[in-house]
Design a protein around this motif. Structure first.
Motif, PDB file in Angstrom:
ATOM      1  N   GLY A   1      14.508  72.810 -63.188  1.00  0.00           N
ATOM      2  CA  GLY A   1      14.887  71.672 -62.362  1.00  0.00           C
ATOM      3  C   GLY A   1      14.517  71.767 -60.906  1.00  0.00           C
ATOM      4  N   ALA A   2      14.048  72.940 -60.461  1.00  0.00           N
ATOM      5  CA  ALA A   2      13.664  73.116 -59.051  1.00  0.00           C
ATOM      6  C   ALA A   2      12.173  72.844 -58.891  1.00  0.00           C
ATOM      7  CB  ALA A   2      13.991  74.534 -58.596  1.00  0.00           C
ATOM      8  N   CYS A   3      11.832  71.923 -58.013  1.00  0.00           N
ATOM      9  CA  CYS A   3      10.445  71.561 -57.780  1.00  0.00           C
ATOM     10  C   CYS A   3       9.737  72.685 -57.025  1.00  0.00           C
ATOM     11  CB  CYS A   3      10.375  70.265 -56.982  1.00  0.00           C
ATOM     12  SG  CYS A   3       8.695  69.742 -56.585  1.00  0.00           S
ATOM     13  N   LEU A   4       8.736  73.300 -57.663  1.00  0.00           N
ATOM     14  CA  LEU A   4       7.968  74.379 -57.051  1.00  0.00           C
ATOM     15  C   LEU A   4       6.487  74.022 -57.057  1.00  0.00           C
ATOM     16  CD1 LEU A   4       9.679  77.485 -58.719  1.00  0.00           C
ATOM     17  CD2 LEU A   4      10.210  76.439 -56.509  1.00  0.00           C
TER      18      LEU A   4
ATOM     19  N   VAL B   1      14.168  62.082 -61.206  1.00  0.00           N
ATOM     20  CA  VAL B   1      14.617  63.408 -60.780  1.00  0.00           C
ATOM     21  C   VAL B   1      13.678  63.897 -59.689  1.00  0.00           C
ATOM     22  CG1 VAL B   1      14.974  65.795 -61.532  1.00  0.00           C
ATOM     23  CG2 VAL B   1      15.530  63.902 -63.080  1.00  0.00           C
ATOM     24  N   SER B   2      14.239  64.313 -58.561  1.00  0.00           N
ATOM     25  CA  SER B   2      13.406  64.737 -57.427  1.00  0.00           C
ATOM     26  C   SER B   2      12.999  66.199 -57.504  1.00  0.00           C
ATOM     27  CB  SER B   2      14.155  64.487 -56.110  1.00  0.00           C
ATOM     28  OG  SER B   2      15.249  65.379 -55.991  1.00  0.00           O
ATOM     29  N   GLY B   3      13.765  67.003 -58.246  1.00  0.00           N
ATOM     30  CA  GLY B   3      13.480  68.431 -58.283  1.00  0.00           C
ATOM     31  C   GLY B   3      14.089  69.187 -57.115  1.00  0.00           C
ATOM     32  N   HIS B   4      14.978  68.524 -56.369  1.00  0.00           N
ATOM     33  CA  HIS B   4      15.664  69.153 -55.245  1.00  0.00           C
ATOM     34  C   HIS B   4      17.111  69.446 -55.664  1.00  0.00           C
ATOM     35  CE1 HIS B   4      12.625  66.714 -52.675  1.00  0.00           C
ATOM     36  NE2 HIS B   4      12.078  67.798 -53.200  1.00  0.00           N
ATOM     37  N   ILE B   5      17.393  70.718 -55.874  1.00  0.00           N
ATOM     38  CA  ILE B   5      18.680  71.126 -56.421  1.00  0.00           C
ATOM     39  C   ILE B   5      19.792  70.931 -55.395  1.00  0.00           C
ATOM     40  CG2 ILE B   5      19.976  73.042 -57.442  1.00  0.00           C
ATOM     41  CD1 ILE B   5      17.621  71.956 -59.130  1.00  0.00           C
ATOM     42  N   ASP B   6      20.901  70.327 -55.837  1.00  0.00           N
ATOM     43  CA  ASP B   6      22.037  70.085 -54.948  1.00  0.00           C
ATOM     44  C   ASP B   6      23.025  71.243 -54.926  1.00  0.00           C
ATOM     45  OD1 ASP B   6      21.518  67.320 -54.022  1.00  0.00           O
ATOM     46  OD2 ASP B   6      21.651  66.868 -56.154  1.00  0.00           O
ATOM     47  N   GLY B   7      23.076  72.010 -55.996  1.00  0.00           N
ATOM     48  CA  GLY B   7      24.016  73.121 -56.048  1.00  0.00           C
ATOM     49  C   GLY B   7      24.088  73.710 -57.440  1.00  0.00           C
TER      50      GLY B   7
END
Length: 217
Positions: free
Chosen positions: A45-48, A98-104
């Motif tokens: 889920g993290a955009c890399l 989904v942006s791929g920017h993790i909120d927590g």
């Protein structure tokens, strides 16, 4: 931008510290057709940003910020992750935006079988629960899911057998941490409405008359 529909598994084949962050080497279990150096790939889920792409392998730099806000730091060589390549404009939007920017992070509080389905109950940072609504969308380790129920700092999701077998959600057990991205629409609405607060009372000026005046009713 992503959809939360996982394309396959990835395996961590390398991990090393670099510049306060880390460099991960990842191998996908599917073909990276037409790979582009510098393209975005969602890892749990993290955009890399993928670089040094060779066959099904690539490197990704993870910043100190990403290490602190996600579960990437706990991954080790051999860990499995969910992978999704960036959305094409011509693709079907099978999940949600989904942006791929993790909120927590959220914690698995309970896992149990209900018929053919698997029910997970997660606890979440109270600061994020306001964005979680019943039957709304949430992204867990890069997987687009529908919220079954939510109250206080807990929410539940029901996983179908297909999703359990084709993502790393099947590996989860009580106490595990997962990456969470809440629905981006809720955050934008909050930001927009935040400008409509009475300076003296601190209360929102949004009311039925306000909505009617601006054409919403």
């Amino acid at each position: 931008m992503f959809t939360g529909i996982v394309q396959g598994f990835g395996t961590v084949v390398e991990k090393r510290a670099a510049g306060g962050g880390a460099v991960f080497g990842l191998e996908a279990d599917f073909d990276l057709t037409d790979p582009q150096e510098g393209e975005s790939i969602a890892v749990n889920g993290a955009c890399l940003t993928a670089r040094n792409i060779a066959g099904n392998r690539f490197l990704a730099d993870v910043s100190p910020e990403s290490l602190s806000r996600t579960g990437m730091g706990s991954l080790t060589v051999g860990s499995r992750v969910n992978l999704e390549r960036a959305l094409r404009l011509s693709d079907r939007l099978g999940g949600h935006l989904v942006s791929g920017h993790i909120d927590g992070l959220a914690t698995v509080e309970e896992r149990r079988t209900v018929g053919d389905f698997t029910l997970f109950i997660f606890s979440l940072d109270p600061g994020l629960t306001k964005y979680v609504i019943e039957k709304g969308s949430i992204t867990i380790n890069g997987v687009s899911l529908t919220v079954n129920s939510c109250e206080h700092s807990r929410f539940s999701v029901s996983i179908i057998p297909h999703t359990l077998s084709t993502t790393t959600l099947g590996d989860l057990k009580q106490g595990d941490k997962v990456n969470i991205e809440v629905d981006i629409i809720g955050k934008y609405v909050e930001k927009l409405l935040g400008g409509n607060v009475n300076a003296q009372s601190g209360k929102s000026v949004i009311s039925s008359s306000f909505l009617a005046e601006h054409g919403f009713l």
